[in-house]
Design a protein around this motif. Structure first.
Motif, PDB file in Angstrom:
ATOM      1  N   THR A  35      -1.517   5.627  -4.390  1.00 38.97           N
ATOM      2  CA  THR A  35      -1.111   6.693  -5.303  1.00 38.97           C
ATOM      3  C   THR A  35       0.407   6.741  -5.396  1.00 38.97           C
ATOM      4  O   THR A  35       1.115   6.412  -4.453  1.00 38.97           O
ATOM      5  CB  THR A  35      -1.615   8.058  -4.807  1.00 38.97           C
ATOM      6  OG1 THR A  35      -0.976   8.389  -3.555  1.00 38.97           O
ATOM      7  CG2 THR A  35      -3.122   8.056  -4.604  1.00 38.97           C
ATOM      8  N   GLY A  36       0.895   7.135  -6.562  1.00 37.20           N
ATOM      9  CA  GLY A  36       2.329   7.315  -6.754  1.00 37.20           C
ATOM     10  C   GLY A  36       3.061   6.103  -7.272  1.00 37.20           C
ATOM     11  O   GLY A  36       4.235   6.206  -7.648  1.00 37.20           O
ATOM     12  N   TRP A  37       2.410   4.930  -7.333  1.00 36.27           N
ATOM     13  CA  TRP A  37       3.119   3.744  -7.798  1.00 36.27           C
ATOM     14  C   TRP A  37       3.492   3.825  -9.272  1.00 36.27           C
ATOM     15  O   TRP A  37       4.404   3.133  -9.729  1.00 36.27           O
ATOM     16  CB  TRP A  37       2.327   2.465  -7.520  1.00 36.27           C
ATOM     17  CG  TRP A  37       0.909   2.441  -8.033  1.00 36.27           C
ATOM     18  CD1 TRP A  37      -0.219   2.635  -7.297  1.00 36.27           C
ATOM     19  CD2 TRP A  37       0.468   2.227  -9.375  1.00 36.27           C
ATOM     20  NE1 TRP A  37      -1.338   2.539  -8.086  1.00 36.27           N
ATOM     21  CE2 TRP A  37      -0.940   2.297  -9.376  1.00 36.27           C
ATOM     22  CE3 TRP A  37       1.124   1.989 -10.581  1.00 36.27           C
ATOM     23  CZ2 TRP A  37      -1.700   2.140 -10.530  1.00 36.27           C
ATOM     24  CZ3 TRP A  37       0.370   1.826 -11.748  1.00 36.27           C
ATOM     25  CH2 TRP A  37      -1.019   1.902 -11.705  1.00 36.27           C
TER      26      TRP A  37
ATOM     27  N   ALA B 254       0.857  -1.186   0.000  1.00 37.81           N
ATOM     28  CA  ALA B 254       0.000   0.000   0.000  1.00 37.81           C
ATOM     29  C   ALA B 254       0.890   1.233   0.000  1.00 37.81           C
ATOM     30  O   ALA B 254       1.783   1.360   0.847  1.00 37.81           O
ATOM     31  CB  ALA B 254      -0.905  -0.002   1.221  1.00 37.81           C
ATOM     32  N   VAL B 255       0.670   2.139  -0.954  1.00 37.16           N
ATOM     33  CA  VAL B 255       1.576   3.282  -1.116  1.00 37.16           C
ATOM     34  C   VAL B 255       0.799   4.587  -1.285  1.00 37.16           C
ATOM     35  O   VAL B 255      -0.339   4.596  -1.773  1.00 37.16           O
ATOM     36  CB  VAL B 255       2.520   3.088  -2.327  1.00 37.16           C
ATOM     37  CG1 VAL B 255       3.455   1.916  -2.097  1.00 37.16           C
ATOM     38  CG2 VAL B 255       1.729   2.894  -3.618  1.00 37.16           C
ATOM     39  N   ILE B 256       1.432   5.669  -0.863  1.00 42.43           N
ATOM     40  CA  ILE B 256       0.916   7.019  -1.082  1.00 42.43           C
ATOM     41  C   ILE B 256       2.071   7.878  -1.554  1.00 42.43           C
ATOM     42  O   ILE B 256       3.192   7.797  -1.030  1.00 42.43           O
ATOM     43  CB  ILE B 256       0.304   7.618   0.202  1.00 42.43           C
ATOM     44  CG1 ILE B 256      -0.918   6.812   0.643  1.00 42.43           C
ATOM     45  CG2 ILE B 256      -0.091   9.080  -0.013  1.00 42.43           C
ATOM     46  CD1 ILE B 256      -1.522   7.297   1.952  1.00 42.43           C
ATOM     47  N   ASN B 257       1.813   8.708  -2.525  1.00 41.95           N
ATOM     48  CA  ASN B 257       2.846   9.556  -3.082  1.00 41.95           C
ATOM     49  C   ASN B 257       3.449  10.453  -2.015  1.00 41.95           C
ATOM     50  O   ASN B 257       2.752  11.059  -1.213  1.00 41.95           O
ATOM     51  CB  ASN B 257       2.249  10.416  -4.203  1.00 41.95           C
ATOM     52  CG  ASN B 257       3.265  10.757  -5.266  1.00 41.95           C
ATOM     53  OD1 ASN B 257       4.385  10.265  -5.249  1.00 41.95           O
ATOM     54  ND2 ASN B 257       2.872  11.594  -6.202  1.00 41.95           N
ATOM     55  N   ALA B 258       4.772  10.529  -1.983  1.00 48.41           N
ATOM     56  CA  ALA B 258       5.491  11.441  -1.097  1.00 48.41           C
ATOM     57  C   ALA B 258       6.340  12.369  -1.958  1.00 48.41           C
ATOM     58  O   ALA B 258       6.313  12.301  -3.187  1.00 48.41           O
ATOM     59  CB  ALA B 258       6.359  10.648  -0.122  1.00 48.41           C
ATOM     60  N   ARG B 259       7.067  13.228  -1.319  1.00 46.01           N
ATOM     61  CA  ARG B 259       7.877  14.181  -2.067  1.00 46.01           C
ATOM     62  C   ARG B 259       9.138  13.516  -2.616  1.00 46.01           C
ATOM     63  O   ARG B 259       9.547  12.452  -2.196  1.00 46.01           O
ATOM     64  CB  ARG B 259       8.268  15.358  -1.173  1.00 46.01           C
ATOM     65  CG  ARG B 259       7.077  16.133  -0.653  1.00 46.01           C
ATOM     66  CD  ARG B 259       7.525  17.348   0.111  1.00 46.01           C
ATOM     67  NE  ARG B 259       6.395  18.063   0.695  1.00 46.01           N
ATOM     68  CZ  ARG B 259       6.505  19.227   1.332  1.00 46.01           C
ATOM     69  NH1 ARG B 259       7.679  19.794   1.478  1.00 46.01           N
ATOM     70  NH2 ARG B 259       5.437  19.810   1.835  1.00 46.01           N
ATOM     71  N   ARG B 260       9.739  14.238  -3.576  1.00 43.93           N
ATOM     72  CA  ARG B 260      10.981  13.794  -4.191  1.00 43.93           C
ATOM     73  C   ARG B 260      10.829  12.383  -4.748  1.00 43.93           C
ATOM     74  O   ARG B 260       9.861  12.088  -5.436  1.00 43.93           O
ATOM     75  CB  ARG B 260      12.126  13.935  -3.193  1.00 43.93           C
ATOM     76  CG  ARG B 260      12.308  15.401  -2.733  1.00 43.93           C
ATOM     77  CD  ARG B 260      13.500  15.585  -1.852  1.00 43.93           C
ATOM     78  NE  ARG B 260      13.628  17.010  -1.506  1.00 43.93           N
ATOM     79  CZ  ARG B 260      14.557  17.496  -0.707  1.00 43.93           C
ATOM     80  NH1 ARG B 260      15.450  16.668  -0.162  1.00 43.93           N
ATOM     81  NH2 ARG B 260      14.602  18.781  -0.439  1.00 43.93           N
ATOM     82  N   ASN B 261      11.768  11.499  -4.466  1.00 46.01           N
ATOM     83  CA  ASN B 261      11.720  10.154  -5.051  1.00 46.01           C
ATOM     84  C   ASN B 261      11.339   9.113  -4.010  1.00 46.01           C
ATOM     85  O   ASN B 261      11.943   8.056  -3.904  1.00 46.01           O
ATOM     86  CB  ASN B 261      13.078   9.801  -5.673  1.00 46.01           C
ATOM     87  CG  ASN B 261      14.189   9.766  -4.639  1.00 46.01           C
ATOM     88  OD1 ASN B 261      14.116  10.465  -3.624  1.00 46.01           O
ATOM     89  ND2 ASN B 261      15.206   8.959  -4.887  1.00 46.01           N
TER      90      ASN B 261
ATOM     91  N   VAL C  65      10.904  12.527   5.330  1.00 45.52           N
ATOM     92  CA  VAL C  65      11.149  11.985   4.001  1.00 45.52           C
ATOM     93  C   VAL C  65      12.643  11.982   3.703  1.00 45.52           C
ATOM     94  O   VAL C  65      13.197  11.044   3.134  1.00 45.52           O
ATOM     95  CB  VAL C  65      10.393  12.787   2.927  1.00 45.52           C
ATOM     96  CG1 VAL C  65      10.767  12.324   1.536  1.00 45.52           C
ATOM     97  CG2 VAL C  65       8.894  12.658   3.138  1.00 45.52           C
ATOM     98  N   ASN C  66      13.335  13.049   4.116  1.00 43.44           N
ATOM     99  CA  ASN C  66      14.778  13.131   3.887  1.00 43.44           C
ATOM    100  C   ASN C  66      15.529  12.018   4.599  1.00 43.44           C
ATOM    101  O   ASN C  66      16.608  11.603   4.172  1.00 43.44           O
ATOM    102  CB  ASN C  66      15.309  14.487   4.355  1.00 43.44           C
ATOM    103  CG  ASN C  66      14.883  15.616   3.430  1.00 43.44           C
ATOM    104  OD1 ASN C  66      14.536  15.384   2.276  1.00 43.44           O
ATOM    105  ND2 ASN C  66      14.915  16.842   3.924  1.00 43.44           N
TER     106      ASN C  66
END
Length: 233
Positions: A169-171, A124-131, A226-227
């Protein structure tokens, strides 16, 4: 936490962690009705409207609800903030129980295969910043559920196996090839009904957190997290 969920007659569920705004109501007979829309900036207008329309359709008021379920993140700061505001407003001055549930895990519930093939893993994924993506992994039979994390795209791609399922989202940023044979479910699979299904699943009851409506805050993840690339939740 011990939950005797069959005692709850009217259950309202709210999902606002992504561009999807979904509100669902479970009636005493077990049937679920849902209002759902997807788009940029829809939460501020639709969340409150959907709550009102569903309760009017069922002929009930806020005082008739037995529990409210909220998809508590990670996800969109704006969407989660608006969803939380709706919960706080709805439950202000009431004794209705509020239960928080991890957003990513609710997506995994939606992706459970009918045959219960335990060899599959749900990502299960959700879009985050950068990569990066927010991610949580679960076995298809829910026997094994990983902790939520923030992970780099390349690392996620390395951990995928044939037959696995990606939902959220983001996959699409993983640039999968057809021969990878990975199942994918996009925003069409995001729904507040998954929260209600999870609420009735004995294996998932411990993942619900009872909260005080006036003081709870959604699970926002910051850029600094995220960093750090790999944040356990």
């Amino acid at each position: 936490m011990t939950l005797d969920t069959h005692l709850y007659k009217y259950i309202l569920a709210i999902e606002t962690a992504t561009p999807v705004c979904s509100v669902a109501l479970r009636k005493p007979d077990g049937r679920m009705i849902e209002k759902r829309v997807e788009g940029t900036g829809v939460h501020s207008e639709k969340t409150f409207m959907f709550i009102r329309e569903l309760m009017e359709s069922a002929g009930i008021g806020a005082q008739d609800l037995d529990a409210v379920l909220f998809s508590n993140g990670p996800g969109s700061y704006t969407g989660l903030r608006i969803g939380a505001a709706a919960v706080k407003g709805l439950l202000f001055g009431t004794k209705i129980s509020l239960y928080l549930f991890p957003t990513l895990l609710s997506y995994a519930v939606r992706a459970l295969p009918d045959d219960g093939n335990a060899s599959q893993t749900i990502h299960a994924v959700i879009n985050a910043r950068r990569n990066h993506l927010y991610i949580q992994k679960a076995g298809a039979d829910l026997e094994k559920i990983g902790k939520p994390a923030v992970s780099e795209l390349e690392q996620i791609k390395k951990e995928l196996n044939e037959g696995d399922i990606l939902i959220g989202t983001g996959w699409d940023r993983l640039n999968l090839e057809p021969n990878d044979k990975i199942g994918t479910i996009g925003t069409e699979g995001i729904s507040a009904t998954s929260l209600i299904k999870a609420f009735g699943n004995d294996r998932l009851k411990d993942y619900f957190e009872k909260a005080e409506p006036k003081s709870f805050e959604p699970h926002y993840l910051t850029l600094s997290q995220v960093n750090n690339s790999r944040i356990q939740g």
